[in-house]
Design an enzyme around this catalytic site. Sequence first.
Site, PDB file in Angstrom:
ATOM      1  N   HIS A 174     -24.273 -17.949 -18.601  1.00 22.22           N
ATOM      2  CA  HIS A 174     -22.964 -18.554 -18.356  1.00 22.22           C
ATOM      3  C   HIS A 174     -23.086 -19.511 -17.174  1.00 22.22           C
ATOM      4  O   HIS A 174     -23.843 -19.245 -16.230  1.00 22.22           O
ATOM      5  CB  HIS A 174     -21.922 -17.467 -18.076  1.00 22.22           C
ATOM      6  CG  HIS A 174     -20.526 -18.012 -18.105  1.00 22.22           C
ATOM      7  ND1 HIS A 174     -19.998 -18.722 -17.048  1.00 22.22           N
ATOM      8  CD2 HIS A 174     -19.572 -17.996 -19.076  1.00 22.22           C
ATOM      9  CE1 HIS A 174     -18.758 -19.104 -17.372  1.00 22.22           C
ATOM     10  NE2 HIS A 174     -18.483 -18.673 -18.592  1.00 22.22           N
ATOM     11  N   LYS A 225     -14.715 -12.008 -17.653  1.00 24.68           N
ATOM     12  CA  LYS A 225     -15.207 -12.339 -16.311  1.00 24.68           C
ATOM     13  C   LYS A 225     -14.921 -11.153 -15.375  1.00 24.68           C
ATOM     14  O   LYS A 225     -14.912 -10.007 -15.839  1.00 24.68           O
ATOM     15  CB  LYS A 225     -14.611 -13.669 -15.829  1.00 24.68           C
ATOM     16  CG  LYS A 225     -14.850 -14.776 -16.866  1.00 24.68           C
ATOM     17  CD  LYS A 225     -14.615 -16.156 -16.364  1.00 24.68           C
ATOM     18  CE  LYS A 225     -14.904 -17.147 -17.492  1.00 24.68           C
ATOM     19  NZ  LYS A 225     -14.767 -18.549 -17.077  1.00 24.68           N
ATOM     20  N   GLY A 261     -11.809 -22.968 -17.341  1.00 24.56           N
ATOM     21  CA  GLY A 261     -10.770 -22.549 -16.402  1.00 24.56           C
ATOM     22  C   GLY A 261      -9.952 -23.696 -15.834  1.00 24.56           C
ATOM     23  O   GLY A 261      -9.229 -23.526 -14.868  1.00 24.56           O
ATOM     24  N   SER A 302     -11.239 -23.506 -21.874  1.00 21.51           N
ATOM     25  CA  SER A 302      -9.800 -23.729 -22.036  1.00 21.51           C
ATOM     26  C   SER A 302      -9.341 -23.666 -23.493  1.00 21.51           C
ATOM     27  O   SER A 302      -8.474 -24.440 -23.905  1.00 21.51           O
ATOM     28  CB  SER A 302      -9.396 -25.059 -21.386  1.00 21.51           C
ATOM     29  OG  SER A 302      -9.647 -25.018 -19.989  1.00 21.51           O
ATOM     30  N   GLU A 309     -20.278 -24.566 -23.615  1.00 18.64           N
ATOM     31  CA  GLU A 309     -19.164 -24.510 -22.676  1.00 18.64           C
ATOM     32  C   GLU A 309     -19.308 -25.627 -21.647  1.00 18.64           C
ATOM     33  O   GLU A 309     -20.028 -25.468 -20.644  1.00 18.64           O
ATOM     34  CB  GLU A 309     -19.153 -23.160 -21.939  1.00 18.64           C
ATOM     35  CG  GLU A 309     -18.954 -21.975 -22.855  1.00 18.64           C
ATOM     36  CD  GLU A 309     -18.325 -20.796 -22.125  1.00 18.64           C
ATOM     37  OE1 GLU A 309     -17.414 -20.199 -22.697  1.00 18.64           O
ATOM     38  OE2 GLU A 309     -18.715 -20.501 -20.983  1.00 18.64           O
ATOM     39  N   GLU A 349     -21.312 -19.966 -14.731  1.00 20.48           N
ATOM     40  CA  GLU A 349     -21.021 -19.349 -13.432  1.00 20.48           C
ATOM     41  C   GLU A 349     -22.245 -18.603 -12.893  1.00 20.48           C
ATOM     42  O   GLU A 349     -22.449 -18.509 -11.682  1.00 20.48           O
ATOM     43  CB  GLU A 349     -19.791 -18.429 -13.567  1.00 20.48           C
ATOM     44  CG  GLU A 349     -18.516 -19.259 -13.729  1.00 20.48           C
ATOM     45  CD  GLU A 349     -17.415 -18.624 -14.552  1.00 20.48           C
ATOM     46  OE1 GLU A 349     -17.446 -17.408 -14.783  1.00 20.48           O
ATOM     47  OE2 GLU A 349     -16.512 -19.370 -14.981  1.00 20.48           O
ATOM     48  N   ASN A 379     -14.400 -13.321 -22.924  1.00 17.13           N
ATOM     49  CA  ASN A 379     -15.197 -13.099 -21.715  1.00 17.13           C
ATOM     50  C   ASN A 379     -14.201 -12.813 -20.596  1.00 17.13           C
ATOM     51  O   ASN A 379     -13.554 -13.724 -20.089  1.00 17.13           O
ATOM     52  CB  ASN A 379     -16.036 -14.351 -21.401  1.00 17.13           C
ATOM     53  CG  ASN A 379     -16.743 -14.241 -20.057  1.00 17.13           C
ATOM     54  OD1 ASN A 379     -16.752 -13.176 -19.430  1.00 17.13           O
ATOM     55  ND2 ASN A 379     -17.326 -15.340 -19.599  1.00 17.13           N
TER      56      ASN A 379
END
Length: 266
Positions: free
Chosen positions: A99, A14, A176, A214, A170, A101, A12
Amino acid sequence: MAKQRAKLVVGNWKMHGRLGSNRALLEAVAIGAGSLPEQVGVAVCVPCPYLAQAQALLAGSRVKWGSQDVSAHQGGAYTGEVAAEMVLDFGATYAIVGHSERREYHGESAEFVAVKAQRALLAGLTPIVCVGETLAQREAGETEQVVGAQLDAVLKKLADDAAKIVVAYEPVWAIGTGKSATSTEAQQVHAFLRSRLAAQGATVADVPLLYGGSVKPGNAGELFRQPDIDGGLIGGASLVDEDFLAICAAAGEVARGTVGAADATP
Ligand code: 13P
């Protein structure tokens, strides 16, 4: 012994990449993926403006491509949105939906994510449905409740088509941050998600369950060896060809090793 499933590693990107620098990364991944065992699938989910480039450079290779989101609408006056059918126009296979985010910064609810998953499927894409809890939710003991509700909304909406999705666990606190869930922590949640899927029937039980947060070359093998972890959704490490390919190779080793062990079982 645990049921064997193929492994799947998805990058991904991003909101990273530029036309110039993407080329080297895509070419390296396309070449590197060529030597992976056939039980390993590889894909990259790129920003939509680069779907054409991904198609041009990955077509004919082992690597599939996709988007990081799709609109909940089929088409029409929705400025800035990208329809699932547009993504399919560029030969894509996957679309990430839900996701964290998107859920956090764009206020996407579980039901809205479910509509997006359905929209992707109707267009002919495989939705990669992300679920995950925040640190506060984990510390409050709400992990199963949170990821269960996120998954249930999608399963309910898709009904008989639920077997056609990919699910990615996730944990938000691992994204991250450099702090991956341990393989035990991840496996626990994956086992829970697997049981939730299995309650929908035997074919849904086999939906690929990816772990994301991660994942690096150093921890990928240990994560992928867990019985309910079928691969990874890779953020930062998918932007570095050596790292992404090393993670794919770790999936390959586990896939080979599992098959070897099974073959050796009388
Ligand atoms: P990182 O691998 O950078 O933690 O990101 C994970 C992720 O969000 C993939 O979708």
